[in-house]
Structures are given as C-alpha cells and as structure tokens.
Scaffold this active site. Structure first.
Site, PDB file in Angstrom:
ATOM      1  N   CYS A 287       0.830  -1.210   0.000  1.00  0.00           N
ATOM      2  CA  CYS A 287       0.000   0.000   0.000  1.00  0.00           C
ATOM      3  C   CYS A 287       0.868   1.266   0.000  1.00  0.00           C
ATOM      4  O   CYS A 287       1.571   1.535   0.981  1.00  0.00           O
ATOM      5  CB  CYS A 287      -0.917  -0.044   1.218  1.00  0.00           C
ATOM      6  SG  CYS A 287      -1.732   1.491   1.627  1.00  0.00           S
TER       7      CYS A 287
ATOM      8  N   CYS B 120       0.144   3.729   2.766  1.00  0.00           N
ATOM      9  CA  CYS B 120       0.614   3.147   4.035  1.00  0.00           C
ATOM     10  C   CYS B 120       2.107   3.409   4.220  1.00  0.00           C
ATOM     11  O   CYS B 120       2.560   3.712   5.329  1.00  0.00           O
ATOM     12  CB  CYS B 120       0.354   1.641   4.069  1.00  0.00           C
ATOM     13  SG  CYS B 120      -1.382   1.170   3.989  1.00  0.00           S
TER      14      CYS B 120
END
Length: 133
Positions: free
Chosen positions: A30, A33
């Site tokens: 991600c 992230c």
C-alpha cells in the site's frame, strides 16, 4: 517508544492493558501506508506514554475483517478500552498530533456517560444493540 506489531493473539490484551493505543492498519504493498508509516513511527517516539501498534492486514485478515477494515491505511485510537477514532486515510504529522491531543483531553467519564445514554436509547427503541468485535 517504537511501534509494536499487533495480531489476533495480542490485540485485545494490548488495548485492555494500556491507557491510549493507536492502531495503524496497513499492508506492505500500500503506497499511502508507506507514506504514513514514518509519520506514525515518529509520533510513537514523540508520545512515549502511548502504545503505537501496527496491524498488517495481509497477515491478520480475520482481525481486519472483524473490525470491518475496507481501506488502508486506517487509524484507530482507543482510550481506556473505548474506540474514540476510526478513520481511513493517511494523516500528516500535524493532524495526527492534533487528534492525539484531543484524545488526551477528553473527559472519559463524560464519554462513558454518552455511550451508556446511546445504549439505553437503542434498548428502549426495541432494536437489539449489536456489540462490536
């Protein structure tokens, strides 16, 4: 304090045995992230009295499903076992600090009274109050 890895095995105990717990739901693939990770880590060093935990949603699928995690990163903040903040998306450092300070300043007796009031309304309305995970 640096971040700790949370899993189904230690999640509940961590939340129950600490005053304030921030949880970063993330995955290695991600992009947002990876951007939020260093912000979260730096905040963990700045706020040493708070537990900062990370949950890899790829490795903890059942836990992510139990908490209905639909997008990542998602940030949860618990204080005295009460989930006070749950929001998807990456926060800049200043916004994360503001949220932490708001959580610190809350009157938890007032929060618990409001929760009890809402639960009483639900019970009086005849609906069954579905307990979360």
């Amino acid at each position: 304090m640096s971040t700790i890895e949370l899993s189904a095995e230690n999640f509940e105990k961590t939340v129950e045995s600490n005053g304030i717990v921030l949880v970063d739901w993330w995955a290695p693939w991600c992009g947002p992230c990876r951007v939020f990770g260093p912000v979260f880590e730096k905040a963990s060093e700045k706020h040493a009295d708070i537990v900062f935990g990370k949950i890899n949603t790829d490795e903890q699928k059942d836990l992510a499903q139990a908490f209905n995690i639909r997008s990542i990163p998602t940030l949860f903040i618990f204080r005295e076992k009460v989930l006070l903040f749950a929001e998807a998306g990456s926060l800049p450092a200043s916004a994360l600090d503001q949220v932490i300070e708001k959580v610190r300043s809350l009157d938890m007796e007032e929060v618990r009274a409001k929760i009890a009031e809402e639960e009483a309304k639900e019970a009086a309305g005849g609906g069954d109050a579905d307990e979360g995970p």
